[in-house]
Enzyme design. Structure first.
Site, PDB file in Angstrom:
ATOM      1  N   ASP A  65       0.854  -1.183   0.000  1.00 51.02           N
ATOM      2  CA  ASP A  65       0.000   0.000   0.000  1.00 51.02           C
ATOM      3  C   ASP A  65       0.893   1.238   0.000  1.00 51.02           C
ATOM      4  O   ASP A  65       1.818   1.333   0.813  1.00 51.02           O
ATOM      5  CB  ASP A  65      -0.889  -0.012   1.252  1.00 51.02           C
ATOM      6  CG  ASP A  65      -1.872   1.134   1.273  1.00 51.02           C
ATOM      7  OD1 ASP A  65      -2.915   1.019   0.603  1.00 51.02           O
ATOM      8  OD2 ASP A  65      -1.595   2.133   1.964  1.00 51.02           O
ATOM      9  N   ASN A  73      -2.390  13.014  -3.315  1.00 48.55           N
ATOM     10  CA  ASN A  73      -3.519  13.538  -4.104  1.00 48.55           C
ATOM     11  C   ASN A  73      -3.911  14.938  -3.660  1.00 48.55           C
ATOM     12  O   ASN A  73      -4.170  15.816  -4.482  1.00 48.55           O
ATOM     13  CB  ASN A  73      -4.733  12.608  -3.998  1.00 48.55           C
ATOM     14  CG  ASN A  73      -4.674  11.462  -4.971  1.00 48.55           C
ATOM     15  OD1 ASN A  73      -4.011  11.525  -5.997  1.00 48.55           O
ATOM     16  ND2 ASN A  73      -5.391  10.398  -4.657  1.00 48.55           N
ATOM     17  N   HIS A  78      -4.897  14.959  -8.271  1.00 49.93           N
ATOM     18  CA  HIS A  78      -5.214  13.579  -8.646  1.00 49.93           C
ATOM     19  C   HIS A  78      -4.515  13.138  -9.929  1.00 49.93           C
ATOM     20  O   HIS A  78      -4.219  11.951 -10.094  1.00 49.93           O
ATOM     21  CB  HIS A  78      -6.734  13.396  -8.767  1.00 49.93           C
ATOM     22  CG  HIS A  78      -7.413  13.450  -7.439  1.00 49.93           C
ATOM     23  ND1 HIS A  78      -7.543  12.354  -6.633  1.00 49.93           N
ATOM     24  CD2 HIS A  78      -7.973  14.479  -6.751  1.00 49.93           C
ATOM     25  CE1 HIS A  78      -8.157  12.692  -5.515  1.00 49.93           C
ATOM     26  NE2 HIS A  78      -8.429  13.986  -5.561  1.00 49.93           N
ATOM     27  N   ASP A  82      -2.404   9.871 -10.052  1.00 50.80           N
ATOM     28  CA  ASP A  82      -2.546   8.794 -11.046  1.00 50.80           C
ATOM     29  C   ASP A  82      -1.197   8.422 -11.646  1.00 50.80           C
ATOM     30  O   ASP A  82      -0.904   7.242 -11.866  1.00 50.80           O
ATOM     31  CB  ASP A  82      -3.506   9.209 -12.159  1.00 50.80           C
ATOM     32  CG  ASP A  82      -4.960   9.199 -11.732  1.00 50.80           C
ATOM     33  OD1 ASP A  82      -5.264   8.706 -10.620  1.00 50.80           O
ATOM     34  OD2 ASP A  82      -5.810   9.677 -12.512  1.00 50.80           O
ATOM     35  N   GLU A 108      -4.824   2.461  -3.803  1.00 56.48           N
ATOM     36  CA  GLU A 108      -3.360   2.489  -3.845  1.00 56.48           C
ATOM     37  C   GLU A 108      -2.749   1.196  -3.319  1.00 56.48           C
ATOM     38  O   GLU A 108      -1.597   1.154  -2.926  1.00 56.48           O
ATOM     39  CB  GLU A 108      -2.828   3.705  -3.086  1.00 56.48           C
ATOM     40  CG  GLU A 108      -3.095   3.702  -1.604  1.00 56.48           C
ATOM     41  CD  GLU A 108      -4.458   4.293  -1.211  1.00 56.48           C
ATOM     42  OE1 GLU A 108      -4.654   4.476  -0.002  1.00 56.48           O
ATOM     43  OE2 GLU A 108      -5.314   4.546  -2.075  1.00 56.48           O
TER      44      GLU A 108
END
Length: 187
Positions: A65, A73, A78, A82, A108
Protein backbone atom coordinates in the site's frame (compact mmCIF):
# COMPACT_ATOMS: atom_id res chain seq x y z
CA UNK A 1 -35.10 -27.59 -63.10
CA UNK A 2 -35.35 -29.30 -59.72
CA UNK A 3 -31.55 -29.90 -59.56
CA UNK A 4 -30.84 -26.29 -60.50
CA UNK A 5 -33.09 -25.00 -57.70
CA UNK A 6 -31.55 -27.43 -55.25
CA UNK A 7 -28.01 -26.33 -56.22
CA UNK A 8 -29.02 -22.69 -55.87
CA UNK A 9 -30.58 -23.35 -52.48
CA UNK A 10 -27.48 -25.24 -51.29
CA UNK A 11 -25.23 -22.44 -52.54
CA UNK A 12 -27.30 -19.88 -50.59
CA UNK A 13 -27.19 -22.02 -47.45
CA UNK A 14 -23.41 -22.46 -47.76
CA UNK A 15 -23.04 -18.71 -48.20
CA UNK A 16 -25.10 -18.12 -45.04
CA UNK A 17 -23.04 -20.70 -43.14
CA UNK A 18 -19.80 -18.91 -44.14
CA UNK A 19 -21.27 -15.59 -42.99
CA UNK A 20 -22.37 -17.12 -39.68
CA UNK A 21 -18.89 -18.59 -39.17
CA UNK A 22 -17.33 -15.17 -39.76
CA UNK A 23 -19.78 -13.62 -37.29
CA UNK A 24 -19.00 -16.31 -34.71
CA UNK A 25 -15.26 -15.68 -35.09
CA UNK A 26 -15.82 -11.94 -34.72
CA UNK A 27 -17.97 -12.47 -31.61
CA UNK A 28 -15.35 -14.79 -30.10
CA UNK A 29 -12.67 -12.13 -30.64
CA UNK A 30 -14.90 -9.49 -29.07
CA UNK A 31 -15.63 -11.76 -26.11
CA UNK A 32 -11.91 -12.36 -25.58
CA UNK A 33 -11.26 -8.61 -25.79
CA UNK A 34 -13.93 -7.84 -23.17
CA UNK A 35 -12.71 -10.64 -20.91
CA UNK A 36 -9.24 -9.12 -21.03
CA UNK A 37 -10.62 -5.64 -20.41
CA UNK A 38 -12.52 -6.90 -17.38
CA UNK A 39 -9.28 -8.23 -15.87
CA UNK A 40 -7.06 -5.21 -16.57
CA UNK A 41 -6.92 -2.07 -14.46
CA UNK A 42 -7.58 0.82 -16.84
CA UNK A 43 -5.04 3.14 -15.20
CA UNK A 44 -1.99 1.02 -14.40
CA UNK A 45 -2.57 -1.62 -17.10
CA UNK A 46 -1.84 -4.24 -14.45
CA UNK A 47 -4.20 -7.09 -13.76
CA UNK A 48 -6.98 -6.21 -11.38
CA UNK A 49 -8.28 -8.41 -8.60
CA UNK A 50 -10.81 -10.11 -10.90
CA UNK A 51 -7.84 -11.61 -12.81
CA UNK A 52 -6.87 -13.75 -9.82
CA UNK A 53 -7.48 -17.43 -10.38
CA UNK A 54 -8.11 -18.78 -6.89
CA UNK A 55 -7.53 -22.32 -8.13
CA UNK A 56 -3.91 -21.64 -9.07
CA UNK A 57 -1.20 -22.48 -6.57
CA UNK A 58 0.85 -19.59 -5.28
CA UNK A 59 3.42 -19.88 -2.51
CA UNK A 60 3.44 -16.34 -1.12
CA UNK A 61 1.30 -13.23 -1.12
CA UNK A 62 2.75 -9.73 -0.91
CA UNK A 63 0.30 -6.93 -0.28
CA UNK A 64 1.58 -3.38 -0.65
CA UNK A 65 0.00 0.00 0.00
CA UNK A 66 1.40 3.40 -0.98
CA UNK A 67 2.04 5.40 2.17
CA UNK A 68 0.21 8.71 2.58
CA UNK A 69 -1.32 8.46 -0.87
CA UNK A 70 -4.24 10.73 0.08
CA UNK A 71 -1.69 13.40 1.00
CA UNK A 72 -0.11 13.04 -2.47
CA UNK A 73 -3.52 13.54 -4.10
CA UNK A 74 -4.38 16.45 -1.81
CA UNK A 75 -1.06 18.28 -2.19
CA UNK A 76 -0.20 17.55 -5.82
CA UNK A 77 -3.55 16.73 -7.40
CA UNK A 78 -5.21 13.58 -8.65
CA UNK A 79 -3.55 13.68 -12.06
CA UNK A 80 -0.13 13.46 -10.43
CA UNK A 81 -1.52 10.86 -8.02
CA UNK A 82 -2.55 8.79 -11.05
CA UNK A 83 0.97 9.14 -12.46
CA UNK A 84 2.36 7.86 -9.16
CA UNK A 85 0.04 4.82 -9.36
CA UNK A 86 1.17 4.16 -12.93
CA UNK A 87 4.87 4.41 -12.01
CA UNK A 88 4.44 2.17 -8.97
CA UNK A 89 2.68 -0.35 -11.20
CA UNK A 90 5.58 -0.24 -13.67
CA UNK A 91 8.09 -0.85 -10.87
CA UNK A 92 6.10 -3.80 -9.54
CA UNK A 93 5.71 -5.32 -12.98
CA UNK A 94 9.38 -4.81 -13.84
CA UNK A 95 10.73 -6.51 -10.71
CA UNK A 96 8.35 -9.45 -10.51
CA UNK A 97 8.88 -12.56 -12.61
CA UNK A 98 6.53 -13.58 -15.40
CA UNK A 99 5.29 -16.63 -13.48
CA UNK A 100 4.03 -14.35 -10.70
CA UNK A 101 0.89 -12.23 -10.79
CA UNK A 102 0.84 -8.50 -10.04
CA UNK A 103 -2.57 -6.87 -9.53
CA UNK A 104 -3.90 -3.53 -8.54
CA UNK A 105 -5.96 -4.62 -5.56
CA UNK A 106 -7.79 -1.34 -5.28
CA UNK A 107 -7.04 2.32 -4.74
CA UNK A 108 -3.36 2.49 -3.85
CA UNK A 109 -3.06 -1.19 -2.87
CA UNK A 110 -1.34 -3.84 -4.94
CA UNK A 111 -1.11 -7.58 -4.52
CA UNK A 112 1.69 -9.79 -5.80
CA UNK A 113 1.21 -13.54 -5.91
CA UNK A 114 4.50 -15.42 -6.01
CA UNK A 115 5.10 -18.90 -7.34
CA UNK A 116 8.14 -20.97 -6.48
CA UNK A 117 9.13 -18.87 -3.49
CA UNK A 118 9.68 -19.26 0.20
CA UNK A 119 9.30 -16.63 2.93
CA UNK A 120 12.89 -15.43 2.59
CA UNK A 121 12.53 -14.98 -1.16
CA UNK A 122 9.23 -13.14 -0.71
CA UNK A 123 10.78 -10.88 1.93
CA UNK A 124 13.76 -10.15 -0.31
CA UNK A 125 11.43 -9.37 -3.23
CA UNK A 126 9.28 -7.04 -1.11
CA UNK A 127 12.37 -5.29 0.26
CA UNK A 128 13.69 -4.74 -3.27
CA UNK A 129 10.32 -3.37 -4.34
CA UNK A 130 10.22 -1.06 -1.32
CA UNK A 131 13.64 0.31 -2.24
CA UNK A 132 12.72 0.77 -5.90
CA UNK A 133 9.54 2.61 -4.93
CA UNK A 134 11.65 4.95 -2.75
CA UNK A 135 13.72 5.76 -5.86
CA UNK A 136 10.62 7.27 -7.49
CA UNK A 137 11.42 10.36 -5.40
CA UNK A 138 14.02 11.16 -8.06
CA UNK A 139 11.30 11.23 -10.70
CA UNK A 140 8.62 13.11 -8.77
CA UNK A 141 10.58 15.30 -6.36
CA UNK A 142 8.72 14.15 -3.24
CA UNK A 143 8.81 11.05 -1.06
CA UNK A 144 6.96 7.99 -2.26
CA UNK A 145 7.07 4.98 0.03
CA UNK A 146 5.16 1.77 0.37
CA UNK A 147 4.34 -0.55 3.24
CA UNK A 148 4.27 -4.29 2.59
CA UNK A 149 2.86 -7.38 4.25
CA UNK A 150 3.70 -10.97 3.36
CA UNK A 151 2.00 -14.28 4.01
CA UNK A 152 2.63 -17.75 2.67
CA UNK A 153 -0.13 -20.06 1.52
CA UNK A 154 1.03 -23.16 3.36
CA UNK A 155 -1.98 -24.77 5.04
CA UNK A 156 -4.44 -22.05 3.99
CA UNK A 157 -6.34 -20.94 0.96
CA UNK A 158 -5.49 -17.81 -1.00
CA UNK A 159 -8.19 -15.69 0.66
CA UNK A 160 -6.80 -16.50 4.10
CA UNK A 161 -3.25 -15.75 2.95
CA UNK A 162 -4.36 -12.40 1.50
CA UNK A 163 -6.06 -11.53 4.81
CA UNK A 164 -2.88 -12.40 6.68
CA UNK A 165 -0.75 -10.33 4.28
CA UNK A 166 -3.19 -7.46 4.87
CA UNK A 167 -2.69 -7.76 8.65
CA UNK A 168 1.07 -7.79 8.17
CA UNK A 169 0.85 -4.73 5.90
CA UNK A 170 -1.16 -2.84 8.53
CA UNK A 171 1.47 -3.81 11.07
CA UNK A 172 4.02 -2.12 8.80
CA UNK A 173 1.78 0.95 8.60
CA UNK A 174 1.31 1.14 12.36
CA UNK A 175 5.01 0.75 13.12
CA UNK A 176 6.51 3.48 10.97
CA UNK A 177 5.45 2.77 7.36
CA UNK A 178 7.87 2.06 4.51
CA UNK A 179 8.45 -1.37 6.02
CA UNK A 180 8.07 -5.04 5.14
CA UNK A 181 6.39 -7.37 7.65
CA UNK A 182 5.96 -11.13 7.37
CA UNK A 183 2.72 -12.37 8.92
CA UNK A 184 2.99 -14.28 12.17
CA UNK A 185 0.42 -15.25 14.79
CA UNK A 186 1.89 -12.54 17.05
CA UNK A 187 0.51 -9.71 14.90
Amino acid sequence: MYNRNLKKELANKNKKIRLYKKEIILLQKQLEYYKNQANIDYLTKLNNRSAIDYNKKYDNVILGDIDYFKKINDEYGHILGDKVLIEVGLVLKKYVSKSDLVCRWGGEEFVILLKNSDDDMAYSKALSLKNEIENLKNKFGFDITMSFGISNTIGRNLDEAICEADKAMYHSKQHGRNMVTIYSLNL
